[in-house]
Structure formats: C-alpha cells, structure tokens
Design a protein around this motif. Sequence first.
Motif, PDB file in Angstrom:
ATOM      1  N   VAL A   1       4.221   7.330  -0.886  1.00  0.00           N
ATOM      2  CA  VAL A   1       4.153   5.863  -0.868  1.00  0.00           C
ATOM      3  C   VAL A   1       5.347   5.245  -0.144  1.00  0.00           C
ATOM      4  N   GLU A   2       6.541   5.776  -0.377  1.00  0.00           N
ATOM      5  CA  GLU A   2       7.761   5.153   0.146  1.00  0.00           C
ATOM      6  C   GLU A   2       8.069   5.650   1.553  1.00  0.00           C
ATOM      7  N   SER A   3       7.274   5.229   2.504  1.00  0.00           N
ATOM      8  CA  SER A   3       7.496   5.603   3.894  1.00  0.00           C
ATOM      9  C   SER A   3       8.560   4.695   4.506  1.00  0.00           C
ATOM     10  N   ALA A   4       8.954   4.983   5.739  1.00  0.00           N
ATOM     11  CA  ALA A   4       9.954   4.179   6.443  1.00  0.00           C
ATOM     12  C   ALA A   4       9.331   2.962   7.113  1.00  0.00           C
ATOM     13  N   GLU A   5       8.034   2.774   6.927  1.00  0.00           N
ATOM     14  CA  GLU A   5       7.359   1.631   7.546  1.00  0.00           C
ATOM     15  C   GLU A   5       7.526   0.382   6.685  1.00  0.00           C
ATOM     16  N   PRO A   6       7.838  -0.765   7.304  1.00  0.00           N
ATOM     17  CA  PRO A   6       8.003  -2.005   6.537  1.00  0.00           C
ATOM     18  C   PRO A   6       6.676  -2.534   6.004  1.00  0.00           C
ATOM     19  N   VAL A   7       6.750  -3.305   4.937  1.00  0.00           N
ATOM     20  CA  VAL A   7       5.569  -3.989   4.418  1.00  0.00           C
ATOM     21  C   VAL A   7       5.083  -5.021   5.425  1.00  0.00           C
ATOM     22  N   LEU A   8       6.017  -5.644   6.158  1.00  0.00           N
ATOM     23  CA  LEU A   8       5.662  -6.602   7.200  1.00  0.00           C
ATOM     24  C   LEU A   8       6.008  -6.032   8.567  1.00  0.00           C
ATOM     25  N   SER A   9       4.993  -5.762   9.379  1.00  0.00           N
ATOM     26  CA  SER A   9       5.192  -5.292  10.746  1.00  0.00           C
ATOM     27  C   SER A   9       3.844  -5.308  11.447  1.00  0.00           C
ATOM     28  N   TYR A  10       3.862  -5.211  12.778  1.00  0.00           N
ATOM     29  CA  TYR A  10       2.603  -5.106  13.519  1.00  0.00           C
ATOM     30  C   TYR A  10       1.844  -3.847  13.105  1.00  0.00           C
ATOM     31  N   GLU A  11       2.602  -2.768  12.849  1.00  0.00           N
ATOM     32  CA  GLU A  11       1.950  -1.513  12.464  1.00  0.00           C
ATOM     33  C   GLU A  11       1.236  -1.656  11.123  1.00  0.00           C
ATOM     34  N   THR A  12       1.840  -2.458  10.204  1.00  0.00           N
ATOM     35  CA  THR A  12       1.177  -2.703   8.928  1.00  0.00           C
ATOM     36  C   THR A  12      -0.187  -3.348   9.149  1.00  0.00           C
ATOM     37  N   SER A  13      -0.260  -4.236  10.119  1.00  0.00           N
ATOM     38  CA  SER A  13      -1.530  -4.892  10.440  1.00  0.00           C
ATOM     39  C   SER A  13      -2.577  -3.868  10.868  1.00  0.00           C
ATOM     40  N   TYR A  14      -2.201  -2.959  11.768  1.00  0.00           N
ATOM     41  CA  TYR A  14      -3.135  -1.905  12.202  1.00  0.00           C
ATOM     42  C   TYR A  14      -3.542  -1.011  11.028  1.00  0.00           C
ATOM     43  N   ASN A  15      -2.559  -0.673  10.188  1.00  0.00           N
ATOM     44  CA  ASN A  15      -2.848   0.188   9.037  1.00  0.00           C
ATOM     45  C   ASN A  15      -3.804  -0.488   8.053  1.00  0.00           C
ATOM     46  N   LEU A  16      -3.650  -1.805   7.882  1.00  0.00           N
ATOM     47  CA  LEU A  16      -4.529  -2.542   6.991  1.00  0.00           C
ATOM     48  C   LEU A  16      -5.960  -2.581   7.532  1.00  0.00           C
ATOM     49  N   ILE A  17      -6.105  -2.714   8.841  1.00  0.00           N
ATOM     50  CA  ILE A  17      -7.443  -2.705   9.447  1.00  0.00           C
ATOM     51  C   ILE A  17      -8.140  -1.378   9.159  1.00  0.00           C
ATOM     52  N   ALA A  18      -7.389  -0.270   9.297  1.00  0.00           N
ATOM     53  CA  ALA A  18      -7.958   1.049   8.995  1.00  0.00           C
ATOM     54  C   ALA A  18      -8.317   1.166   7.519  1.00  0.00           C
ATOM     55  N   ALA A  19      -7.456   0.624   6.650  1.00  0.00           N
ATOM     56  CA  ALA A  19      -7.720   0.684   5.214  1.00  0.00           C
ATOM     57  C   ALA A  19      -8.955  -0.137   4.849  1.00  0.00           C
ATOM     58  N   ILE A  20      -9.114  -1.283   5.487  1.00  0.00           N
ATOM     59  CA  ILE A  20     -10.289  -2.120   5.234  1.00  0.00           C
ATOM     60  C   ILE A  20     -11.566  -1.358   5.576  1.00  0.00           C
ATOM     61  N   LYS A  21     -11.569  -0.643   6.695  1.00  0.00           N
ATOM     62  CA  LYS A  21     -12.751   0.140   7.076  1.00  0.00           C
ATOM     63  C   LYS A  21     -13.066   1.203   6.025  1.00  0.00           C
ATOM     64  N   ARG A  22     -12.021   1.859   5.502  1.00  0.00           N
ATOM     65  CA  ARG A  22     -12.214   2.868   4.458  1.00  0.00           C
ATOM     66  C   ARG A  22     -12.813   2.260   3.205  1.00  0.00           C
ATOM     67  N   TYR A  23     -12.260   1.122   2.781  1.00  0.00           N
ATOM     68  CA  TYR A  23     -12.732   0.511   1.538  1.00  0.00           C
ATOM     69  C   TYR A  23     -14.097  -0.142   1.714  1.00  0.00           C
ATOM     70  N   GLU A  24     -14.423  -0.582   2.911  1.00  0.00           N
ATOM     71  CA  GLU A  24     -15.786  -1.047   3.157  1.00  0.00           C
ATOM     72  C   GLU A  24     -16.783   0.084   2.949  1.00  0.00           C
ATOM     73  N   GLN A  25     -16.400   1.297   3.364  1.00  0.00           N
ATOM     74  CA  GLN A  25     -17.269   2.459   3.164  1.00  0.00           C
ATOM     75  C   GLN A  25     -17.354   2.823   1.689  1.00  0.00           C
ATOM     76  N   ILE A  26     -16.222   2.714   0.981  1.00  0.00           N
ATOM     77  CA  ILE A  26     -16.232   2.992  -0.463  1.00  0.00           C
ATOM     78  C   ILE A  26     -17.173   2.028  -1.177  1.00  0.00           C
ATOM     79  N   VAL A  27     -17.095   0.752  -0.823  1.00  0.00           N
ATOM     80  CA  VAL A  27     -17.967  -0.252  -1.440  1.00  0.00           C
ATOM     81  C   VAL A  27     -19.427   0.021  -1.083  1.00  0.00           C
ATOM     82  N   ALA A  28     -19.670   0.376   0.200  1.00  0.00           N
ATOM     83  CA  ALA A  28     -21.042   0.676   0.631  1.00  0.00           C
ATOM     84  C   ALA A  28     -21.619   1.867  -0.125  1.00  0.00           C
ATOM     85  N   ASN A  29     -20.727   2.795  -0.534  1.00  0.00           N
ATOM     86  CA  ASN A  29     -21.169   3.978  -1.283  1.00  0.00           C
ATOM     87  C   ASN A  29     -21.313   3.714  -2.782  1.00  0.00           C
TER      88      ASN A  29
END
Length: 411
Positions: free
Chosen positions: A48-76
Amino acid sequence: MNQPNWLTKWTKPAHNWVGALALGALMLGPIHALADEVSNSASARDAVESAEPVLSYETSYNLIAAIKRYEQIVANGGWEEMSRGAFALKKGDDRGHVRALRRRLIASGDLEDSDRLSSEFDDELDAALRRFQARHGLHLTGVIDQETYLTLNVPAETKLAQLKLNLERVNQVVGELSNRYIVVNIPAASIEAVENGIVERRHTAIVGRIDRQTPILTSKVHEINFNPYWHVPKSIIRRDIIKYMNQDPNYLTDYRIKIYDANGEELDPQSIDWSTDEAVQYLFRQEPGAENSMGHVKINFHNPHAVYLHDTPQKSLFGQNRRFHSSGCVRVEDVDKLVSWLLRENETDWSLPAVDAAFDSGERMDVRLEQPVPIITTYITAWANRDGVVSFRSDIYGYDEVGRVDFASAE
C-alpha cells in the motif's frame, strides 16, 4: 548386565537432549506463527505504501485503471455480504464461514482465485485479510473485528462510485501541483511530502473532528514557529475553556494559560464570571512548554480559516485508527522531520539534529522559508498505485455522500 559407567554418562544427556528438542518444537510453533503474522503485516503495508503521491497525474491514470476493474467486478455481480457468523474469524479457525471470507477476498483481488475453497483460515488467508485491512486504513489485526466486518460489507457499487468521484477530485487539482509540495489527505489522516513526483516523507496526522472539520484549501508554508505561544481561538474559549473552568477552577493554571485584556494587562482567572460568555472578549495565551497544545512547533501557511500544522504533547493519539480529534488544525507525527524537510532550501543548516536542538532549547524562534512550499489539504477517499493496489478510506465528513469535489483556494 549393568551398563558401563561411561555409557550411562552419555546416554542420559542424550535422552534429555531429545526431550528438550521436543519441548523446543512445541514452543517454536507459536513463535513461527507470530513471525508469519508480522511478515504478513509488513507485506500488506509495503503493497500500500508506495512512493507514489495521492495527488499526481499518475494517480489519475491509476484511478482510471481501477475504475475499469471495479466496473467489471460490479458487472460480475460484486461480492456477497458477509454474515454475522464471520465476525471474529481469525487464523487457525476451521469452519464454513471461512469459505465465504475467501470468496469475498477473491472478488476484491486480495486473494488469488482457487478451484478449491478451503474452510481453514490459513496463513495465505491471513495475509490476504491483512492486505485488505491495509488498503482500507484499518489496524492489521488479521481478525474480522467490527471495523473490518463493516468494511467488508460495503458494496462494490459504492466502491466504484468512490473511485469515480475521487478521479474528479484528483483531476481538478493536479494542474496546480509544483515540483515540491505537501499534501494533507483528511480522510486518511496522513501527510505526504513530495518532490519530483516521489513521496519523500509520509507522516501520520490528526485532523479535525466531524463537528470541527479541517478545511479543504491550497496555500504555501511560509514560516516555522519554534516553541510557540498558543493563542486560543475564540471558538475554543467558548466551546471548551469555559466548560473546563466550570469543572476545574485550576484548569488554566495547570495548563499555563494566561488571560489578557485589550490593554495587554494580565487578568486573574478568578475575576471572570465563568457562568457567562464574558471570557470570549479576552485574549488567552498558553506559554511554551511541555503542556503547550502545539508542542514544540507551529507550521504556518496563509488561509482564512486560521488553521496550521503543529506538534502535539498527545503522541498516543497517533496510534489510533480513527484520528479525527482536532479543532480543525493538523497535528503531525515526527514533526521534526517534516520541519527539516520544509527548511531544506534555507541557507542556514536545518538538518534534523539542528531542528531537534531548537526544540530542546525551549527558545522562541520564528524562521521564514526562503522558498515557500505549497500545501494542499484535500479529501481523497479512494486512490490507486501503479501496481494496481486500490486504497479506500471512510467518508468521515460525508463529502462523498453529497458528491462534493470542489477545492477552495487560500493564497
């Protein structure tokens, strides 16, 4: 025929040695189990405690990927609700509810899928549960305690909505980020000191309670007050000090708080009518020292809410899971390390030993930052890192519930 003396001499110790080994094996069992649990907790924290900030452009990309995963979880179909029979499950248990826990943790990606769902709560399941707890900011107990049970039963649809809302929050502020900044994430009660897109320091924090919330804002840290006075806000005089003085007339004396009138004259606490709001018209100032509510240091940034970061004499509060105790300001664990980081660009040496020496001196000192450092207090209840680990926190102020995404600015 009797054994020779030399044979008796060596066979008895051998017998005792075998017995000692057997006893040692019995004793080592719990020790190895404890070592496994410590290792599982460490692995969960590392994930959990990675070197990536909670606020960053990379966090935005990571959240988009997470949304796709959770959309699939909900669909299942999401995940099944854990029954009360799962409460207090822990390593070593062997019953049917363990299978339900396995299915739940497989659905959220904390446990690898398997064709055979064992009813035994083994080390693998212990590691998965601790990972789940780490992702949600819970104590890593490896036990289905009350908070873990309630968190397991938050629906996948709610998690997906959190991710989408927090993507908006992140996208709204990332354009303002500079090369060097600090972030106070209120729901996580944590602080990150970031430089060149990397979290250089992460601090446990104590933030405002529900009825005295830490505000969302952006500003710049411009000054450090060593061994400060604490000028008590009128809201605290009205809400707290009047009440405490009615309970204990020696309260102000015990905590070295003095009262001054408009002319700067010190007043006797006994001269004030504590059954009224008379006290609110006066200035209350706590002297520097061990009892001071700001501890050894105050970290200033301009804002209309009169809030700041500071030390505290109540260090034990940092060990709590829910750290929402302040009146709006933010208390910082290991604050000396953050102060040293903030003053790093100053010409004068403010290494950690120098900061600690200033604390120990008890001397009042104000130091301006030659390079002010941006600060953002924000409200992120869901984020993800590049390894796909998704973290969630409780909607402590109810902002998720009303869909709040705005970020106030206080320059």
